[in-house]
Design an enzyme around this catalytic site. Structure first.
Site, PDB file in Angstrom:
ATOM      1  CB  CYS A   1      53.191  13.021  19.472  1.00 25.22           C
ATOM      2  SG  CYS A   1      51.822  13.932  18.789  1.00 25.22           S
TER       3      CYS A   1
ATOM      4  CD  GLU B   1      57.856   9.339  21.875  1.00 25.66           C
ATOM      5  OE1 GLU B   1      57.577   8.131  21.742  1.00 25.66           O
ATOM      6  OE2 GLU B   1      57.065  10.252  21.564  1.00 25.66           O
TER       7      GLU B   1
ATOM      8  CB  SER C   1      54.728   3.800  21.617  1.00 23.16           C
ATOM      9  OG  SER C   1      54.171   2.500  21.612  1.00 23.16           O
TER      10      SER C   1
ATOM     11  CE  LYS D   1      42.948  -0.058  24.282  1.00 20.47           C
ATOM     12  NZ  LYS D   1      43.674   0.425  25.500  1.00 20.47           N
TER      13      LYS D   1
END
Ligand code: NAD
Length: 489
Positions: free
Chosen positions: A286, A380, A231, A178
């Site tokens: 990240c 973040e 996330s 996905k």
């Protein structure tokens, strides 16, 4: 960075070796570079997922019975195809994600490296066999799980799918990918090339979509394992939902990586590393440096960082961020920090790139005198922004790093082995850098953070992934009728 976006083909689901017809709902895919519509992505529903699971299940029997030595031959061919088409693949990454072409090339090269690792699986997974008593032996084998799913984020449309596809499939599983609905184009190309390399139909499938399809993956009884990268908020949802449905799950979340800079750090090397780490891929990694903890007097190093940051020009050597919403979020963090008393030394707000006025650009941003309680220090930001926090000594710096909810990466810049060793031991993160701003372990070392940056056991790449994508079968064998029978027999 000159790139002209064009209308690209419509994205389709890929099920049973075929690109399949349009589901009822779809959405536009926008170019981050100029804001134009470059394609359309289907937003699939449960019916499309059911079809994909059916096709993967049908392929599993034969694929899992194909010897691993044969399975890897397909990935050797696939790797050659990636090498041959490197520039085309990188251009697609650039168009849908907005990063620079050099960054996109590096991303595809990393996919190649990940595939090389998967090709070495026959050397890594041989089982074990031992004579446990006279005439009786035990053996242990790694067996695939069945149908597995991989859910990907927007920031690496090519590389992150390769964290899972080659290893999971070489180990005998059939996969449903996905992709992120914001960058779905590279995955269609991956499907085409896997087919060209000879992968049997049904072994790899793509179901596009958003939240609805992710939830359906977590709930589907035909899927044995779910890997997720995205996330922390969504990683928690996916981890809880998949495991409550009794699936295996490994969910990688967001990050807030701290770079600790000591006054004895090599000034030029530190400044270039810090700047590259915070601005590479427009800060949407990240592993990006997000907070820099300066210990003692590091003013000369900060002034070099400012000089380096000023050399970074959006639309030239800095790509776009993914969306208008992302740009607004990043600008908001900068403005709020400034209002709370931080000092903006280099300001990336309000950048316009000539000829790409509708693109989603944020310039490099350096903010000093951030305090640990500010949102920009804790949350973040995911943009080309470095928040500098001042600490009086190394213990205070480590306390700040340890106070983060996240734990993907942490780095230290120093010329002192003792100080480096202390940070290596005490930082609360899964990946540590010493004088390295982006401490991504290269294959065969595995990738994965700690704390709220990862939920589940083990890492997503390297040898650690073998445990995630397989289960152990233990067999006890006796061919000797004279062998003594004991209490276990
Ligand atoms: P995201 O969490 O918004 O989306 C990731 C995937 O989840 C997408 O496929 C999306 O369709 C789906 N999704 C989004 N909202 C959902 C919801 N409410 N319920 C179910 N599914 C949902 O992440 P993103 O914005 O695409 O990617 C950026 C994030 O990914 C950053 O936080 C970044 O740090 C993280 N990331 C982490 C790593 C790592 O290794 N830890 C690597 C790359 C990216």
């Amino acid at each position: 960075m000159s790139v002209t976006t064009t209308r690209l083909p419509e994205v389709k689901n890929y099920i049973g070796g075929k690109f399949t017809g349009a589901p009822k709902k779809s959405m536009d895919v926008l170019s981050p570079i100029d804001g134009t519509v470059i394609s359309t992505v289907p937003l699939s529903a449960t019916e499309e997922l059911d079809e994909a699971v059916k096709s993967a299940k049908a392929a599993f029997e034969s694929w899992s019975n194909t010897p691993i030595k044969e399975r890897v031959q397909i990935f050797y061919r696939y790797k050659s195809l990636m090498e041959k088409n490197l520039h085309e693949l990188a251009s697609l990454v650039q168009e849908e994600n907005g990063k620079t072409i050099d960054e996109a090339i590096a991303e595809v090269e990393k996919s190649i490296e990940l595939t090389e690792f998967a090709c070495s699986m026959p050397q890594l997974v041989p089982g074990k066999i031992l004579e446990v008593s006279r005439g009786v032996e035990c053996r242990i084998d790694h067996k695939p799980l069945g149908v597995v799913a991989s859910i990907a984020p927007f920031n690496f449309p090519h590389m992150v799918p390769h964290w899972t596809i080659p290893n999971a499939i070489v180990l005998g599983n059939c996969m449903i990918l996905k992709p992120s609905e914001q960058v779905p184009l590279s995955s269609n190309k991956i499907a085409m090339m896997l087919k060209e390399a000879g992968l049997p139909d049904g072994v790899f499938n793509i179901v596009n979509g958003d939240r609805e399809i992710v939830e359906a993956i977590c709930d589907h009884p035909g899927i044995q394992a779910v890997s997720f990268v995205g996330s922390t908020k969504v990683a928690k949802i996916v981890y809880k939902r998949s495991t409550s449905n009794l699936k295996r799950c490994l969910a990688l979340g967001g990050a807030k990586n701290h770079l600790i800079v000591l006054p004895d750090a090599h000034p030029e090397m530190t400044a270039t590393n810090v700047t590259a780490s915070m601005s590479g891929c427009a800060g949407q990694r990240c592993m990006a440096a997000s907070a820099m903890v300066g210990v003692g007097n590091i003013d000369p190093i900060i002034s070099k960082i400012v000089d380096e940051a000023k050399k970074i020009i959006p639309g030239k050597n800095l790509g776009a961020v993914i969306s208008k919403e992302a740009r607004e979020r990043i600008n908001r963090y900068i403005t709020e920090a400034e209002k709370a008393g931080a000092k903006v030394l280099v300001d990336g707000r309000n950048w316009k790139v000539e000829g790409k006025e509708n693109g989603f650009y944020v310039g490099p941003t350096v903010i000093d005198f951030v305090t640990p309680d500010m949102a920009i220090a804790r949350e973040e930001v995911f943009g080309p922004v470095i928040a500098i926090i001042r600490a009086k000594d190394i213990n205070e710096a480590l306390k700040i790093e340890n106070g983060s909810d996240y734990g993907n990466a942490a780095s230290v810049f120093t010329q002192s082995g003792g100080m480096a060793r202390l940070v290596m031991e005490k930082a609360s993160a899964g990946m540590i850098g010493v004088n390295i701003g982006v401490p991504v372990p290269r294959e065969p070392f595995s990738f994965g953070g700690w704390n709220d940056s990862k939920f589940g056991v083990g890492d997503i790449t390297g040898e650690s992934s073998i445990e995630f994508w397989t289960q152990l079968k233990k067999t006890s064998i006796k061919w000797n009728p004279e062998s003594k029978t004991n209490w276990m027999s």
